[in-house]
Enzyme design. Structure first.
Site, PDB file in Angstrom:
ATOM      1  N   GLY A  11      -4.638  -0.187  -8.933  1.00 40.23           N
ATOM      2  CA  GLY A  11      -3.727   0.313  -7.916  1.00 40.23           C
ATOM      3  C   GLY A  11      -3.881  -0.437  -6.611  1.00 40.23           C
ATOM      4  CG  PHE A  12      -1.658  -0.560  -2.182  1.00 38.88           C
ATOM      5  CD1 PHE A  12      -1.912  -1.858  -1.767  1.00 38.88           C
ATOM      6  CD2 PHE A  12      -1.223   0.365  -1.240  1.00 38.88           C
ATOM      7  CE1 PHE A  12      -1.757  -2.218  -0.439  1.00 38.88           C
ATOM      8  CE2 PHE A  12      -1.059   0.010   0.086  1.00 38.88           C
ATOM      9  CZ  PHE A  12      -1.335  -1.281   0.493  1.00 38.88           C
ATOM     10  CE1 TYR A 153      -0.719  12.327  -3.443  1.00 40.55           C
ATOM     11  CE2 TYR A 153       0.213  12.559  -1.245  1.00 40.55           C
ATOM     12  CZ  TYR A 153      -0.665  11.945  -2.107  1.00 40.55           C
ATOM     13  OH  TYR A 153      -1.495  10.959  -1.647  1.00 40.55           O
ATOM     14  CE  LYS A 157      -4.683  12.508  -3.605  1.00 37.79           C
ATOM     15  NZ  LYS A 157      -5.791  11.734  -4.184  1.00 37.79           N
TER      16      LYS A 157
END
Length: 337
Positions: A11-12, A153, A157
């Protein structure tokens, strides 16, 4: 030589962190699901670059696969785990909320269980500025309450933060959560605004600008972000002897070796100024499609990064115009545009 397990290395952010750790002589094992949320070719290219280093190896697997995570962690025996892998994206969480529960809640639990079992020296896990939700006092500071998440989302978290605190308390597992603020930069995700804007402008497609551009973000360049993570690896939280030992700026729990740290540029930038800088870097004007605010979005984010600086002596400082110019140069080179 420290051994670090990093989830999300294709991933980034995980790619950039793994590259930094390898440059500093760490042994890194990556774990990534290679999901098709965005172009898998980009993920494969990132892993191919990391695999040029003999101190890097990787396993492809889902976070929900507890048995595989246990096998990988048992074999690698990490000193530190940095958990970055997640189902990302605020907007996609409106369409497919179950993916967020599976990856971000169940998957994170599996990582925490492995960390507990192996008694790792430090577990570091990614959260997000989105957990501040409907809070309006800015800049956001880690010691304020954050109970009004606006998307699933953000809620997953915040759940991770609560789960992490309980494990830190129960098992004396040193845990640091970091809240990221609008990360951008080279090798970025195609679903992020900068990537989408640059791609559309070069292809003469209009760009969608929500809330008519009256949005503010604390844009954080990815190299600055991963430098902050790298330094926080060494800032291992310890259970305090008493509440009086905790400074006002510190989110350290009074009952656990657990801390939350913002990683942001501490500078809110208007979205329209960000778009102006993209146009300047491209030498080309955008066709702008102004739209209403999107469901679940917030008008502004802005980090107080005092805790990061006090813990590490470091704070992100890349100017957004410089960061955009670097991204545009990478994008043109990568795609030949």
């Amino acid at each position: 030589m420290k051994r670090v397990l990093v989830t999300g290395t294709a991933g980034f952010i995980g790619f950039h962190l793994a590259r930094l750790l390898l440059d500093e002589g760490f042994v890194v094992h990556g774990y990534d699901g290679m999901t098709d949320y965005y172009d898998v070719t980009l993920k494969q290219r990132r892993h191919q670059m990391l695999l040029q280093n003999p101190n890097f190896a990787a396993t492809e697997g889902m976070l929900e696969d507890a048995a595989l995570i246990d096998r990988v962690t048992d074999a690698f025996q990490p000193d530190v785990i940095v958990h970055l892998a997640a189902q990302a994206g605020v907007r996609y969480s409106l369409e497919n909320p179950r993916a967020y529960i599976d990856s971000n809640v169940i998957g994170t639990f599996n990582i925490m269980e492995a960390a507990r079992r192996l008694k790792v020296g430090h577990l570091l896990m990614a959260s997000t500025s989105s957990v501040y939700g409907a809070n309006e006092d800015m800049p956001f500071v880690e010691t304020e309450k954050a109970d009004t998440q606006l998307t699933i989302y953000a809620a997953t978290k915040k759940a991770n933060e609560s789960m992490g605190h309980s494990y830190a308390h129960l098992w004396n597992l040193p845990t640091t959560m970091f809240r990221f603020f609008t990360v951008y930069g080279t090798w970025g995700r195609p679903d992020l605004a900068l990537y989408k804007f640059v791609d559309a402008i070069l292809d003469d497609r209009p760009i969608d600008i929500y809330n008519h551009g009256d949005m503010y973000r604390d844009f954080t360049y990815v190299d600055d972000l991963v430098r902050g993570i790298r330094l926080l690896i060494d800032a291992v939280p310890e259970r305090p002897a008493s509440r009086e030992d905790i400074p006002d700026w510190d989110s350290l729990s009074p009952v656990a070796p657990f801390r939350i740290v913002n990683i942001g540029n501490s500078d809110k930038v208007r979205l329209l100024d960000f778009i102006d800088a993209i146009e300047d870097a491209l030498g080309k004007k955008a066709t702008r499609n102004y739209m209403e605010m999107q469901k679940g979005d917030v008008p502004a984010t802005w980090a107080n990064a005092e805790a990061l600086q006090n813990l590490t002596g470091y704070r992100p400082q890349t100017d957004f115009k410089d960061g955009i110019a670097r991204f545009v140069a990478w994008f043109r080179d990568y795609y030949g545009k």
